[in-house]
Design a protein around this motif. Sequence first.
Motif, PDB file in Angstrom:
ATOM      1  N   ILE A   7      -3.949 -13.682  -0.349  1.00 57.76           N
ATOM      2  CA  ILE A   7      -4.091 -13.331  -1.760  1.00 57.76           C
ATOM      3  C   ILE A   7      -4.938 -12.072  -1.904  1.00 57.76           C
ATOM      4  O   ILE A   7      -4.591 -11.156  -2.653  1.00 57.76           O
ATOM      5  CB  ILE A   7      -4.699 -14.509  -2.555  1.00 57.76           C
ATOM      6  N   GLY A   8      -6.036 -12.003  -1.175  1.00 54.42           N
ATOM      7  CA  GLY A   8      -6.918 -10.826  -1.249  1.00 54.42           C
ATOM      8  C   GLY A   8      -6.240  -9.550  -0.779  1.00 54.42           C
ATOM      9  O   GLY A   8      -6.347  -8.501  -1.425  1.00 54.42           O
ATOM     10  N   VAL A   9      -5.551  -9.629   0.345  1.00 53.15           N
ATOM     11  CA  VAL A   9      -4.858  -8.449   0.878  1.00 53.15           C
ATOM     12  C   VAL A   9      -3.751  -7.998  -0.079  1.00 53.15           C
ATOM     13  O   VAL A   9      -3.557  -6.795  -0.305  1.00 53.15           O
ATOM     14  CB  VAL A   9      -4.294  -8.731   2.292  1.00 53.15           C
ATOM     15  N   SER A  10      -3.047  -8.953  -0.670  1.00 54.71           N
ATOM     16  CA  SER A  10      -1.964  -8.605  -1.593  1.00 54.71           C
ATOM     17  C   SER A  10      -2.489  -7.960  -2.872  1.00 54.71           C
ATOM     18  O   SER A  10      -1.910  -6.991  -3.363  1.00 54.71           O
ATOM     19  CB  SER A  10      -1.146  -9.848  -1.933  1.00 54.71           C
ATOM     20  N   ILE A  11      -3.600  -8.481  -3.398  1.00 52.33           N
ATOM     21  CA  ILE A  11      -4.198  -7.866  -4.592  1.00 52.33           C
ATOM     22  C   ILE A  11      -4.690  -6.464  -4.267  1.00 52.33           C
ATOM     23  O   ILE A  11      -4.473  -5.522  -5.035  1.00 52.33           O
ATOM     24  CB  ILE A  11      -5.321  -8.749  -5.150  1.00 52.33           C
ATOM     25  N   ALA A  12      -5.354  -6.313  -3.118  1.00 52.73           N
ATOM     26  CA  ALA A  12      -5.829  -4.990  -2.710  1.00 52.73           C
ATOM     27  C   ALA A  12      -4.662  -4.027  -2.509  1.00 52.73           C
ATOM     28  O   ALA A  12      -4.720  -2.860  -2.926  1.00 52.73           O
ATOM     29  CB  ALA A  12      -6.653  -5.096  -1.435  1.00 52.73           C
ATOM     30  N   GLY A  13      -3.595  -4.488  -1.878  1.00 60.25           N
ATOM     31  CA  GLY A  13      -2.415  -3.643  -1.669  1.00 60.25           C
ATOM     32  C   GLY A  13      -1.780  -3.233  -2.976  1.00 60.25           C
ATOM     33  O   GLY A  13      -1.361  -2.081  -3.149  1.00 60.25           O
ATOM     34  N   LEU A  43       0.832  -1.217   0.000  1.00 60.35           N
ATOM     35  CA  LEU A  43       0.000   0.000   0.000  1.00 60.35           C
ATOM     36  C   LEU A  43       0.856   1.252   0.000  1.00 60.35           C
ATOM     37  O   LEU A  43       0.465   2.280  -0.559  1.00 60.35           O
ATOM     38  CB  LEU A  43      -0.891   0.021   1.248  1.00 60.35           C
ATOM     39  N   ILE A  44       2.018   1.193   0.633  1.00 64.37           N
ATOM     40  CA  ILE A  44       2.823   2.387   0.848  1.00 64.37           C
ATOM     41  C   ILE A  44       4.087   2.408   0.003  1.00 64.37           C
ATOM     42  O   ILE A  44       4.481   3.442  -0.512  1.00 64.37           O
ATOM     43  CB  ILE A  44       3.211   2.467   2.347  1.00 64.37           C
ATOM     44  N   PHE A  45       4.728   1.268  -0.148  1.00 67.75           N
ATOM     45  CA  PHE A  45       6.059   1.238  -0.731  1.00 67.75           C
ATOM     46  C   PHE A  45       6.130   0.201  -1.833  1.00 67.75           C
ATOM     47  O   PHE A  45       5.899  -0.976  -1.589  1.00 67.75           O
ATOM     48  CB  PHE A  45       7.090   0.924   0.368  1.00 67.75           C
ATOM     49  N   CYS A  46       6.461   0.604  -3.039  1.00 67.49           N
ATOM     50  CA  CYS A  46       6.706  -0.270  -4.187  1.00 67.49           C
ATOM     51  C   CYS A  46       5.613  -1.317  -4.404  1.00 67.49           C
ATOM     52  O   CYS A  46       5.857  -2.518  -4.267  1.00 67.49           O
ATOM     53  CB  CYS A  46       8.072  -0.940  -4.038  1.00 67.49           C
ATOM     54  N   PRO A  47       4.400  -0.858  -4.751  1.00 66.96           N
ATOM     55  CA  PRO A  47       3.285  -1.803  -4.921  1.00 66.96           C
ATOM     56  C   PRO A  47       3.543  -2.950  -5.892  1.00 66.96           C
ATOM     57  O   PRO A  47       3.175  -4.089  -5.581  1.00 66.96           O
ATOM     58  CB  PRO A  47       2.140  -0.917  -5.416  1.00 66.96           C
ATOM     59  N   PRO A  48       4.179  -2.726  -7.058  1.00 68.61           N
ATOM     60  CA  PRO A  48       4.366  -3.884  -7.944  1.00 68.61           C
ATOM     61  C   PRO A  48       5.252  -4.971  -7.322  1.00 68.61           C
ATOM     62  O   PRO A  48       4.933  -6.154  -7.411  1.00 68.61           O
ATOM     63  CB  PRO A  48       5.040  -3.294  -9.184  1.00 68.61           C
ATOM     64  N   GLY A  49       6.305  -4.585  -6.672  1.00 68.90           N
ATOM     65  CA  GLY A  49       7.219  -5.568  -6.098  1.00 68.90           C
ATOM     66  C   GLY A  49       6.614  -6.308  -4.927  1.00 68.90           C
ATOM     67  O   GLY A  49       6.552  -7.546  -4.908  1.00 68.90           O
ATOM     68  N   PHE A  50       6.142  -5.582  -3.923  1.00 70.54           N
ATOM     69  CA  PHE A  50       5.614  -6.213  -2.725  1.00 70.54           C
ATOM     70  C   PHE A  50       4.253  -6.858  -2.973  1.00 70.54           C
ATOM     71  O   PHE A  50       3.933  -7.903  -2.390  1.00 70.54           O
ATOM     72  CB  PHE A  50       5.527  -5.204  -1.574  1.00 70.54           C
ATOM     73  N   GLY A  51       3.431  -6.256  -3.824  1.00 67.61           N
ATOM     74  CA  GLY A  51       2.126  -6.833  -4.126  1.00 67.61           C
ATOM     75  C   GLY A  51       2.245  -8.168  -4.831  1.00 67.61           C
ATOM     76  O   GLY A  51       1.581  -9.145  -4.465  1.00 67.61           O
ATOM     77  N   ILE A  52       3.096  -8.227  -5.839  1.00 67.76           N
ATOM     78  CA  ILE A  52       3.277  -9.482  -6.573  1.00 67.76           C
ATOM     79  C   ILE A  52       3.924 -10.543  -5.683  1.00 67.76           C
ATOM     80  O   ILE A  52       3.524 -11.714  -5.705  1.00 67.76           O
ATOM     81  CB  ILE A  52       4.084  -9.238  -7.863  1.00 67.76           C
ATOM     82  N   ALA A  53       4.883 -10.142  -4.860  1.00 62.06           N
ATOM     83  CA  ALA A  53       5.506 -11.097  -3.935  1.00 62.06           C
ATOM     84  C   ALA A  53       4.474 -11.638  -2.940  1.00 62.06           C
ATOM     85  O   ALA A  53       4.474 -12.837  -2.618  1.00 62.06           O
ATOM     86  CB  ALA A  53       6.662 -10.432  -3.190  1.00 62.06           C
ATOM     87  N   GLY A  54       3.569 -10.777  -2.482  1.00 64.49           N
ATOM     88  CA  GLY A  54       2.511 -11.224  -1.572  1.00 64.49           C
ATOM     89  C   GLY A  54       1.549 -12.186  -2.239  1.00 64.49           C
ATOM     90  O   GLY A  54       1.119 -13.179  -1.629  1.00 64.49           O
ATOM     91  N   GLY A  57       0.881 -16.035  -1.216  1.00 72.80           N
ATOM     92  CA  GLY A  57      -0.482 -16.506  -0.973  1.00 72.80           C
ATOM     93  C   GLY A  57      -0.836 -17.727  -1.799  1.00 72.80           C
ATOM     94  O   GLY A  57      -1.471 -18.663  -1.315  1.00 72.80           O
ATOM     95  N   VAL A  58      -0.419 -17.735  -3.064  1.00 68.36           N
ATOM     96  CA  VAL A  58      -0.711 -18.884  -3.934  1.00 68.36           C
ATOM     97  C   VAL A  58       0.046 -20.121  -3.468  1.00 68.36           C
ATOM     98  O   VAL A  58      -0.511 -21.231  -3.429  1.00 68.36           O
ATOM     99  CB  VAL A  58      -0.383 -18.532  -5.405  1.00 68.36           C
ATOM    100  N   VAL A  59       1.305 -19.944  -3.088  1.00 68.64           N
ATOM    101  CA  VAL A  59       2.082 -21.081  -2.581  1.00 68.64           C
ATOM    102  C   VAL A  59       1.450 -21.606  -1.288  1.00 68.64           C
ATOM    103  O   VAL A  59       1.335 -22.815  -1.074  1.00 68.64           O
ATOM    104  CB  VAL A  59       3.565 -20.697  -2.369  1.00 68.64           C
ATOM    105  N   ALA A  60       1.007 -20.682  -0.428  1.00 64.22           N
ATOM    106  CA  ALA A  60       0.353 -21.082   0.819  1.00 64.22           C
ATOM    107  C   ALA A  60      -0.948 -21.831   0.536  1.00 64.22           C
ATOM    108  O   ALA A  60      -1.279 -22.794   1.229  1.00 64.22           O
ATOM    109  CB  ALA A  60       0.090 -19.860   1.687  1.00 64.22           C
ATOM    110  N   LYS A  61      -1.675 -21.391  -0.473  1.00 64.44           N
ATOM    111  CA  LYS A  61      -2.931 -22.077  -0.833  1.00 64.44           C
ATOM    112  C   LYS A  61      -2.646 -23.494  -1.322  1.00 64.44           C
ATOM    113  O   LYS A  61      -3.381 -24.423  -0.997  1.00 64.44           O
ATOM    114  CB  LYS A  61      -3.676 -21.289  -1.888  1.00 64.44           C
TER     115      LYS A  61
END
Length: 88
Positions: free
Chosen positions: A64-70, A34-45, A49-53
Amino acid sequence: MSYPSGPGQQPQQPPRGDSNTLSIVGIVLGCIALIFCPPGFGIAGIVCGVVAKNKGERLATTAIGVSIAGLVVGMIIGLMFFQGMYSG
């Protein structure tokens, strides 16, 4: 040495590895996006999430939802910030 269980008793099973570590990492990365480098941290999140699923973690869908929203909200905030900064 293992002993047989008595009649009517369930055999003891080792505890399952019920950790949500990757899900929690995905949620944290989504919040950082949300605050810092959305493409990098969002995609990593999202990846965490997918690996965790795939591992069957309970909080994976939330991660996954929080990362997409972020990712999305962070990109919108960044766009508004830079547009306001350069529009004169």
